[in-house]
Design an enzyme around this catalytic site. Structure first.
Site, PDB file in Angstrom:
ATOM      1  N   HIS A   1       0.835  -1.200   0.000  1.00 18.05           N
ATOM      2  CA  HIS A   1       0.000   0.000   0.000  1.00 18.05           C
ATOM      3  C   HIS A   1       0.872   1.253   0.000  1.00 18.05           C
ATOM      4  O   HIS A   1       0.670   2.166  -0.809  1.00 18.05           O
ATOM      5  CB  HIS A   1      -0.923  -0.038   1.229  1.00 18.05           C
ATOM      6  CG  HIS A   1      -1.778   1.179   1.390  1.00 18.05           C
ATOM      7  ND1 HIS A   1      -3.109   1.201   1.018  1.00 18.05           N
ATOM      8  CD2 HIS A   1      -1.487   2.410   1.868  1.00 18.05           C
ATOM      9  CE1 HIS A   1      -3.592   2.421   1.258  1.00 18.05           C
ATOM     10  NE2 HIS A   1      -2.630   3.172   1.787  1.00 18.05           N
ATOM     11  N   GLU A   2       1.852   1.286   0.882  1.00 22.37           N
ATOM     12  CA  GLU A   2       2.714   2.477   0.991  1.00 22.37           C
ATOM     13  C   GLU A   2       3.549   2.677  -0.270  1.00 22.37           C
ATOM     14  O   GLU A   2       3.703   3.803  -0.757  1.00 22.37           O
ATOM     15  CB  GLU A   2       3.628   2.343   2.220  1.00 22.37           C
ATOM     16  CG  GLU A   2       2.878   2.433   3.539  1.00 22.37           C
ATOM     17  CD  GLU A   2       2.029   3.684   3.621  1.00 22.37           C
ATOM     18  OE1 GLU A   2       2.552   4.778   3.386  1.00 22.37           O
ATOM     19  OE2 GLU A   2       0.818   3.570   3.884  1.00 22.37           O
TER      20      GLU A   2
ATOM     21  N   GLU B   1      -6.229   6.701  -1.560  1.00 21.42           N
ATOM     22  CA  GLU B   1      -6.252   5.517  -0.702  1.00 21.42           C
ATOM     23  C   GLU B   1      -6.751   4.297  -1.462  1.00 21.42           C
ATOM     24  O   GLU B   1      -6.200   3.201  -1.342  1.00 21.42           O
ATOM     25  CB  GLU B   1      -7.141   5.769   0.519  1.00 21.42           C
ATOM     26  CG  GLU B   1      -6.485   6.640   1.566  1.00 21.42           C
ATOM     27  CD  GLU B   1      -5.157   6.053   2.014  1.00 21.42           C
ATOM     28  OE1 GLU B   1      -5.155   4.963   2.594  1.00 21.42           O
ATOM     29  OE2 GLU B   1      -4.121   6.664   1.739  1.00 21.42           O
TER      30      GLU B   1
ATOM     31  N   HIS C   1       1.574   4.408  -3.027  1.00 19.37           N
ATOM     32  CA  HIS C   1       1.501   5.884  -2.950  1.00 19.37           C
ATOM     33  C   HIS C   1       2.708   6.484  -3.678  1.00 19.37           C
ATOM     34  O   HIS C   1       2.584   7.483  -4.382  1.00 19.37           O
ATOM     35  CB  HIS C   1       1.521   6.357  -1.495  1.00 19.37           C
ATOM     36  CG  HIS C   1       0.202   6.247  -0.790  1.00 19.37           C
ATOM     37  ND1 HIS C   1      -0.964   6.818  -1.266  1.00 19.37           N
ATOM     38  CD2 HIS C   1      -0.130   5.663   0.395  1.00 19.37           C
ATOM     39  CE1 HIS C   1      -1.961   6.566  -0.416  1.00 19.37           C
ATOM     40  NE2 HIS C   1      -1.478   5.868   0.598  1.00 19.37           N
TER      41      HIS C   1
END
Ligand SMILES: [Zn+2]
Length: 274
Positions: A144-145, A202, A148
């Site tokens: 997820h990170e 997100e 970004h």
């Protein structure tokens, strides 16, 4: 083309700066289909450089406090997970496997983790220990990170801040002149130190991240248990740092469930190949 992109295009035409195109997508769509057009007015190099400086500063401060990589087992663990995930980034962008990836840990009660622009990853021991994260769950957070960073959401935020200024401000920032570049530096710093990701960001990071971790052979179903743990933690006395920028919501878990039919075959293929 988004509303912001349309407005910008109009401004650029008016300024006879039509050769400057700010709208593109930083990533290919992958299996999960994340290819929204983005407004990008600053270069990756500019932001990556600022991020590397902020990351080095954080490391130096932590080393001084005696909290940097003080748990060798944890550091080894997150680095091993990163080494399986980062090669998968090529599905979304060809340049990413060659980034100067860095993975470090900070011993702290904070429930936090992030990946700064350009691939600078930090995991706080509190997140892993207090939520008793499995390797698969760590991989979901890391995927997820990293997403970004792949989508360059921070660069987009800086660009949107510039576009919100006057047309003259936009021109000055693009050319690196006068007040434009000073406010650009301030805006970039705010975004790097305290990012606040939108729901759209997100959602993209969840989708891309789930595909990355599945392709690396980590079970995407643990995305559900991870966010259940986050939700539970957010109901406690002190909500995790992580949740101030990544709100835990039941809808997030539903979206992950809906993606499982797309990413489970990737996970199963990766496991067979190991
Ligand atoms: Zn996020």
């Amino acid at each position: 083309m988004t509303h912001a992109c349309k407005m910008l295009s109009a401004a650029l035409v008016a300024m006879t700066m039509a050769t400057l195109s700010g709208c593109q997508s930083t990533t290919a769509s992958g299996a999960v289909g994340a290819d929204r057009q983005q407004l990008l007015l600053v270069s990756s190099q500019q932001l990556d450089q600022m991020a590397a400086q902020a990351y080095n500063k954080l490391q130096a401060e932590s080393a001084k406090k005696g909290t940097l990589n003080t748990d060798p087992a944890l550091t080894r663990r997150v680095r091993a997970i990163a080494s399986r995930i980062t090669p998968q980034t090529r599905v979304f962008r060809a340049d990413a496997p060659g980034w100067k990836w860095e993975v470090n840990t900070i011993t702290s009660d904070e429930l936090n983790a992030f990946c700064m622009p350009g691939g600078k990853i930090m995991f706080y021991s509190g997140l892993v220990k207090q939520l008793s994260l499995s390797d698969d769950e760590i991989a979901i957070v890391m995927g997820h990170e990293i997403s970004h960073a792949l989508r360059e959401h921070s660069r987009e935020q800086v660009s949107q801040a510039i576009a919100a200024q006057t047309a003259i401000g936009v021109g000055a920032a693009l050319l690196g002149l006068g007040n434009g570049s000073a406010s650009l530096a301030n805006t970039a710093y705010d975004v790097l130190v305290a990012p606040s990701f939108s729901r759209v960001d997100e959602n993209e990071a969840d989708r891309i991240g789930l595909e990355l971790s599945a392709r690396a052979g980590y079970d995407p179903r643990t995305g559900i248990t991870l966010w259940q743990k986050m939700l539970k933690a957010s109901q406690g006395g002190r909500p995790p740092e992580f949740l101030s920028t990544h709100p835990a919501e039941a809808s997030r878990i539903q979206q992950i469930e809906a993606l499982l039919p797309t990413v489970m075959p990737l996970y199963e293929a990766a496991r067979k190949g190991r």
